[in-house]
Write a protein that holds these residues in place. Structure first.
Motif, PDB file in Angstrom:
ATOM      1  N   GLU A  88      53.782  -4.128  55.672  1.00  0.00           N
ATOM      2  CA  GLU A  88      53.558  -3.253  54.525  1.00  0.00           C
ATOM      3  C   GLU A  88      52.298  -2.413  54.725  1.00  0.00           C
ATOM      4  O   GLU A  88      51.459  -2.702  55.573  1.00  0.00           O
ATOM      5  N   LEU A  89      52.172  -1.379  53.895  1.00  0.00           N
ATOM      6  CA  LEU A  89      51.113  -0.386  54.079  1.00  0.00           C
ATOM      7  C   LEU A  89      49.697  -0.974  54.081  1.00  0.00           C
ATOM      8  O   LEU A  89      48.906  -0.641  54.978  1.00  0.00           O
ATOM      9  N   ALA A 146      54.223  -0.009  62.987  1.00  0.00           N
ATOM     10  CA  ALA A 146      54.191   1.169  62.123  1.00  0.00           C
ATOM     11  C   ALA A 146      55.507   1.929  62.167  1.00  0.00           C
ATOM     12  O   ALA A 146      55.996   2.418  61.133  1.00  0.00           O
ATOM     13  N   ALA A 159      58.016  -0.005  60.152  1.00  0.00           N
ATOM     14  CA  ALA A 159      57.737   0.156  58.721  1.00  0.00           C
ATOM     15  C   ALA A 159      58.182   1.522  58.238  1.00  0.00           C
ATOM     16  O   ALA A 159      58.758   1.650  57.144  1.00  0.00           O
ATOM     17  N   ARG A 160      57.927   2.538  59.020  1.00  0.00           N
ATOM     18  CA  ARG A 160      58.342   3.894  58.634  1.00  0.00           C
ATOM     19  C   ARG A 160      59.866   3.996  58.561  1.00  0.00           C
ATOM     20  O   ARG A 160      60.425   4.623  57.662  1.00  0.00           O
ATOM     21  N   HIS A 216      61.022   2.485  55.403  1.00  0.00           N
ATOM     22  CA  HIS A 216      60.633   3.284  54.236  1.00  0.00           C
ATOM     23  C   HIS A 216      60.789   4.766  54.592  1.00  0.00           C
ATOM     24  O   HIS A 216      59.834   5.535  54.522  1.00  0.00           O
ATOM     25  N   TYR A 228      54.147   6.070  54.614  1.00  0.00           N
ATOM     26  CA  TYR A 228      54.383   5.422  55.898  1.00  0.00           C
ATOM     27  C   TYR A 228      54.444   6.434  57.040  1.00  0.00           C
ATOM     28  O   TYR A 228      54.015   6.129  58.166  1.00  0.00           O
ATOM     29  N   TRP A 260      50.792   7.130  57.807  1.00  0.00           N
ATOM     30  CA  TRP A 260      50.088   6.081  58.527  1.00  0.00           C
ATOM     31  C   TRP A 260      50.559   5.887  59.953  1.00  0.00           C
ATOM     32  O   TRP A 260      49.766   5.565  60.838  1.00  0.00           O
ATOM     33  N   GLU A 261      51.829   6.135  60.211  1.00  0.00           N
ATOM     34  CA  GLU A 261      52.236   6.116  61.615  1.00  0.00           C
ATOM     35  C   GLU A 261      51.556   7.260  62.360  1.00  0.00           C
ATOM     36  O   GLU A 261      51.110   7.097  63.500  1.00  0.00           O
TER      37      GLU A 261
END
Length: 214
Positions: A27-28, A58, A61-62, A65, A71, A74-75
């Motif tokens: 998660e973030l 990452a 996660a991306r 989401h 996301y 953050w990637e």
């Protein structure tokens, strides 16, 4: 149920449990915390390896989401800082991928994470070499950095990166003002380590700007 069927059911059940345990992406807040640890506590090859591992998480996660700009941002941040750690022409593919992620995030939600996609994109444009090596552009850097500041005028990162850009432009007095504003930025809950590390960077950059301004 015979022995074969029992074994098959047991294997499928175990596989389902394993998938359930591993299918949820990071998660973030975990991405943010891990990034800060790698950036400010590790160096050299250890840091590069840690960034590579975090990039895998990452990306997962991306993907989980896909319509969440946070996301994507953050990637992109992780890719760009990894590129900075690696350096050289080998990092160019990473910064190009980061640029694309920031652009996609802006299309989804330009104000996500207080305009971080604008600020991050602007920082790429002044740090990446220009044509024919890269896509760097001081004009675009200023444009995106100012857009980031318009969304988050008191943010630590928005002011730091704008100050760093101005420092490179030799606009020392304006850089000093931006750095001082960055130092005065409010703390971010849950981002204590990142704030501490960033403030150390700001103080170093502020000291340099003050020396240059004399």
């Amino acid at each position: 149920m015979n022995t074969y069927q029992t074994l098959l059911v047991s294997t499928l059940f175990s596989s389902a449990l394993l998938f359930s345990a591993t299918s949820h992406a990071i998660e973030l807040p975990q991405l943010q915390q891990r990034w800060a640890e790698i950036k400010y506590q590790q160096t050299g090859k250890q840091q590069e390896s840690a960034y590579q591992a975090l990039l895998t998480e990452a990306s997962a996660a991306r993907a989980e989401h896909a319509n969440d700009a946070n996301y994507l941002i953050w990637e992109g941040i992780i890719r760009s800082t990894y590129a900075g750690a690696v350096g050289g022409l080998s990092a160019l593919s990473e910064v190009k991928a980061a640029r694309k992620l920031f652009e996609q995030a802006i299309e989804l939600d330009a104000n996500a994470l207080d305009g971080s996609a604008y600020t991050s994109l602007g920082s790429l444009y002044y740090q990446v070499p220009g044509w024919p090596v890269g896509f760097g552009s001081d004009k675009k850097a200023r444009e995106y950095l100012l857009k980031g500041l318009a969304v988050n005028p008191n943010g630590i990162d928005a002011n730091y990166f704008y100050g760093d850009f101005l420092l490179q432009q030799k606009d020392y007095q304006a850089a000093i003002a931006a750095f001082e504003k960055a130092l005065a930025a409010p703390d971010r809950p849950g981002r204590e380590q990142a704030d501490l590390g960033r403030r150390q960077e700001i103080m170093q950059a502020l000291s340099l700007a003050q020396q240059k301004a004399k």
